[in-house]
Motif scaffolding. Structure first.
Motif, PDB file in Angstrom:
ATOM      1  N   ARG A  63       3.159   1.520   9.368  1.00 49.24           N
ATOM      2  CA  ARG A  63       3.837   1.902   8.120  1.00 49.24           C
ATOM      3  C   ARG A  63       4.533   3.253   8.278  1.00 49.24           C
ATOM      4  N   ARG A  64       3.914   4.170   8.996  1.00 49.21           N
ATOM      5  CA  ARG A  64       4.545   5.473   9.208  1.00 49.21           C
ATOM      6  C   ARG A  64       5.838   5.324   9.996  1.00 49.21           C
ATOM      7  N   ASP A  65       5.826   4.460  11.012  1.00 46.26           N
ATOM      8  CA  ASP A  65       7.035   4.244  11.808  1.00 46.26           C
ATOM      9  C   ASP A  65       8.155   3.631  10.973  1.00 46.26           C
ATOM     10  N   ILE A  66       7.816   2.617  10.164  1.00 50.11           N
ATOM     11  CA  ILE A  66       8.813   1.962   9.314  1.00 50.11           C
ATOM     12  C   ILE A  66       9.358   2.942   8.284  1.00 50.11           C
ATOM     13  N   PHE A  67       8.463   3.717   7.675  1.00 50.44           N
ATOM     14  CA  PHE A  67       8.874   4.675   6.649  1.00 50.44           C
ATOM     15  C   PHE A  67       9.811   5.731   7.233  1.00 50.44           C
ATOM     16  N   ARG A  68       9.446   6.272   8.406  1.00 51.23           N
ATOM     17  CA  ARG A  68      10.270   7.302   9.041  1.00 51.23           C
ATOM     18  C   ARG A  68      11.653   6.756   9.397  1.00 51.23           C
ATOM     19  N   GLN A  69      11.686   5.542   9.943  1.00 54.64           N
ATOM     20  CA  GLN A  69      12.970   4.974  10.350  1.00 54.64           C
ATOM     21  C   GLN A  69      13.854   4.694   9.144  1.00 54.64           C
ATOM     22  N   ASN A  70      13.268   4.241   8.048  1.00 51.82           N
ATOM     23  CA  ASN A  70      14.056   3.974   6.839  1.00 51.82           C
ATOM     24  C   ASN A  70      14.536   5.258   6.184  1.00 51.82           C
ATOM     25  N   VAL A  71      13.732   6.311   6.221  1.00 48.06           N
ATOM     26  CA  VAL A  71      14.159   7.600   5.677  1.00 48.06           C
ATOM     27  C   VAL A  71      15.365   8.123   6.443  1.00 48.06           C
ATOM     28  N   ILE A  72      15.312   8.048   7.764  1.00 49.38           N
ATOM     29  CA  ILE A  72      16.421   8.527   8.593  1.00 49.38           C
ATOM     30  C   ILE A  72      17.678   7.698   8.339  1.00 49.38           C
ATOM     31  N   ALA A  73      17.522   6.353   8.289  1.00 44.89           N
ATOM     32  CA  ALA A  73      18.672   5.486   8.087  1.00 44.89           C
ATOM     33  C   ALA A  73      19.307   5.702   6.718  1.00 44.89           C
ATOM     34  N   THR A  74      18.467   5.845   5.674  1.00 43.46           N
ATOM     35  CA  THR A  74      18.990   6.036   4.321  1.00 43.46           C
ATOM     36  C   THR A  74      19.649   7.404   4.177  1.00 43.46           C
ATOM     37  N   ALA A  75      19.053   8.436   4.767  1.00 49.62           N
ATOM     38  CA  ALA A  75      19.649   9.775   4.712  1.00 49.62           C
ATOM     39  C   ALA A  75      21.004   9.790   5.403  1.00 49.62           C
ATOM     40  N   ARG A  76      21.101   9.114   6.525  1.00 52.94           N
ATOM     41  CA  ARG A  76      22.380   9.044   7.238  1.00 52.94           C
ATOM     42  C   ARG A  76      23.420   8.307   6.396  1.00 52.94           C
ATOM     43  N   LEU A  77      22.993   7.222   5.762  1.00 60.69           N
ATOM     44  CA  LEU A  77      23.891   6.457   4.898  1.00 60.69           C
ATOM     45  C   LEU A  77      24.434   7.321   3.767  1.00 60.69           C
ATOM     46  N   ILE A  78      23.558   8.099   3.123  1.00 64.18           N
ATOM     47  CA  ILE A  78      23.962   8.941   1.993  1.00 64.18           C
ATOM     48  C   ILE A  78      24.901  10.049   2.450  1.00 64.18           C
ATOM     49  N   LEU A  79      24.558  10.707   3.545  1.00 65.50           N
ATOM     50  CA  LEU A  79      25.370  11.831   4.013  1.00 65.50           C
ATOM     51  C   LEU A  79      26.764  11.394   4.431  1.00 65.50           C
ATOM     52  N   ILE A  80      26.866  10.272   5.134  1.00 70.31           N
ATOM     53  CA  ILE A  80      28.157   9.831   5.654  1.00 70.31           C
ATOM     54  C   ILE A  80      29.033   9.235   4.553  1.00 70.31           C
ATOM     55  N   CYS A  81      28.427   8.481   3.631  1.00 66.24           N
ATOM     56  CA  CYS A  81      29.216   7.724   2.647  1.00 66.24           C
ATOM     57  C   CYS A  81      29.383   8.446   1.313  1.00 66.24           C
TER      58      CYS A  81
ATOM     59  N   ASP B 201       0.873  -1.176   0.000  1.00 66.97           N
ATOM     60  CA  ASP B 201       0.000   0.000   0.000  1.00 66.97           C
ATOM     61  C   ASP B 201       0.908   1.223   0.000  1.00 66.97           C
ATOM     62  N   ALA B 202       0.884   1.990  -1.094  1.00 70.31           N
ATOM     63  CA  ALA B 202       1.761   3.161  -1.206  1.00 70.31           C
ATOM     64  C   ALA B 202       1.370   4.267  -0.239  1.00 70.31           C
ATOM     65  N   ARG B 203       0.173   4.223   0.295  1.00 70.10           N
ATOM     66  CA  ARG B 203      -0.288   5.267   1.221  1.00 70.10           C
ATOM     67  C   ARG B 203       0.195   4.941   2.629  1.00 70.10           C
ATOM     68  N   VAL B 204       1.483   5.165   2.855  1.00 71.28           N
ATOM     69  CA  VAL B 204       2.092   4.784   4.131  1.00 71.28           C
ATOM     70  C   VAL B 204       1.551   5.588   5.306  1.00 71.28           C
ATOM     71  N   TRP B 205       0.934   6.725   5.007  1.00 73.50           N
ATOM     72  CA  TRP B 205       0.462   7.598   6.079  1.00 73.50           C
ATOM     73  C   TRP B 205      -0.828   7.096   6.742  1.00 73.50           C
ATOM     74  N   ASN B 206      -1.443   6.067   6.176  1.00 75.22           N
ATOM     75  CA  ASN B 206      -2.722   5.602   6.704  1.00 75.22           C
ATOM     76  C   ASN B 206      -2.607   4.708   7.934  1.00 75.22           C
ATOM     77  N   GLU B 207      -1.438   4.128   8.185  1.00 71.77           N
ATOM     78  CA  GLU B 207      -1.267   3.204   9.299  1.00 71.77           C
ATOM     79  C   GLU B 207      -0.045   3.603  10.115  1.00 71.77           C
ATOM     80  N   GLN B 208      -0.173   3.515  11.421  1.00 76.20           N
ATOM     81  CA  GLN B 208       0.909   3.900  12.309  1.00 76.20           C
ATOM     82  C   GLN B 208       2.150   3.048  12.081  1.00 76.20           C
TER      83      GLN B 208
END
Length: 257
Positions: A124-142, A115-122
């Motif tokens: 999915r929102r938690d998983i999406f937020r955690q992956n965004v933070i982890a991926t952003a950190r990966l990009i910035l550091i590496c 379901d692309a609408r990640v904002w509809n379920e808590q």
């Protein structure tokens, strides 16, 4: 592996921006051999690159580059599958703070329907937020140090001075092209007119193919970005497959042409 190589050959992902995708696939439990096949084939070409290469270097070169991307993926995946039972192949990512959240996000192990609408379920929102933070950190550091080093090298490089070393009569032309193409990573589109100029100055077709393939897939700066997230043995395997595959692509294209 064949499917991964084919998908990689038509996916517009370059050699350094494939890093978050590769890390995410490994964190999700995709076998290293499949990831390696996609990883090696994806930076070389894509549909838009195919058309641009045909316009700049000719249809034969464009088709050869696409086949090289697919063949490189199959080659890398097949060799990697021989090590499938090794502990470093089943757990290729390092255990550190850079990628830890990619493989330890709460709820990621629980299958969810798409379901692309990640904002509809808590959840999915938690998983999406955690992956965004982890991926952003990966990009910035590496990736930031990798791009900075790439820019410094390309600013100091005088490409046309290489033409004398990669001519048709030089037996070392293809290995030398791989050796130069690896650190001198260029954007795939920017590399095409550069290669055209080198060929006009006498660069052999095989050396040109090796230069383009190695510049996209070997890339010392891409490797520098990958090293902090990948264990040493799979990292060295990636480098060995990328270099050997680039050499094979150059020699095969030289023989055909």
């Amino acid at each position: 592996m064949i499917a991964a190589s084919a998908i990689g050959a038509v996916t517009p992902v370059c050699g350094v921006t494939v890093l978050p995708l590769m890390a995410g696939l490994l964190a999700a439990g995709i076998p290293l051999a499949r990831v390696m096949a996609f990883w090696l084939s994806s930076p070389v070409t894509d549909p838009a690159m195919l058309a641009t290469t045909a316009a700049t270097l000719g249809v034969g070169f464009a088709v050869g580059k696409t086949l090289a991307a697919f063949g490189l993926g199959v080659w890398g995946g097949a060799i990697t599958s021989a090590f499938a039972s090794k502990s470093w192949a089943t757990a290729a990512l390092r255990s550190n703070g850079i990628v830890g959240n990619l493989s330890q996000c709460g709820g990621c192990t629980t299958p969810l329907h798409f379901d692309a609408r990640v904002w509809n379920e808590q959840q999915r929102r938690d998983i999406f937020r955690q992956n965004v933070i982890a991926t952003a950190r990966l990009i910035l550091i590496c990736l930031i140090p990798a791009f900075a080093a790439e820019y410094a090298l390309n600013a100091a490089l005088e490409p046309h001075s290489l033409a004398a070393y990669v001519g048709k009569d030089a037996w070392w032309a293809i290995p030398f092209a791989v050796f130069v193409g690896a650190p001198a990573y260029l954007d795939g589109y920017a590399a095409l007119p550069l290669t055209r100029g080198l060929m006009d100055h006498g660069m052999s077709p095989g050396a040109a193919m090796a230069f383009l393939v190695s510049g996209g897939v070997v890339s010392i700066w891409g490797a520098m970005a990958i090293f902090p997230v990948l264990k040493l043995k799979p990292f060295l395997l990636y480098l060995a497959l990328a270099v050997s595959g680039s050499l094979l692509a150059g020699y095969a294209f030289e023989w055909v042409m």
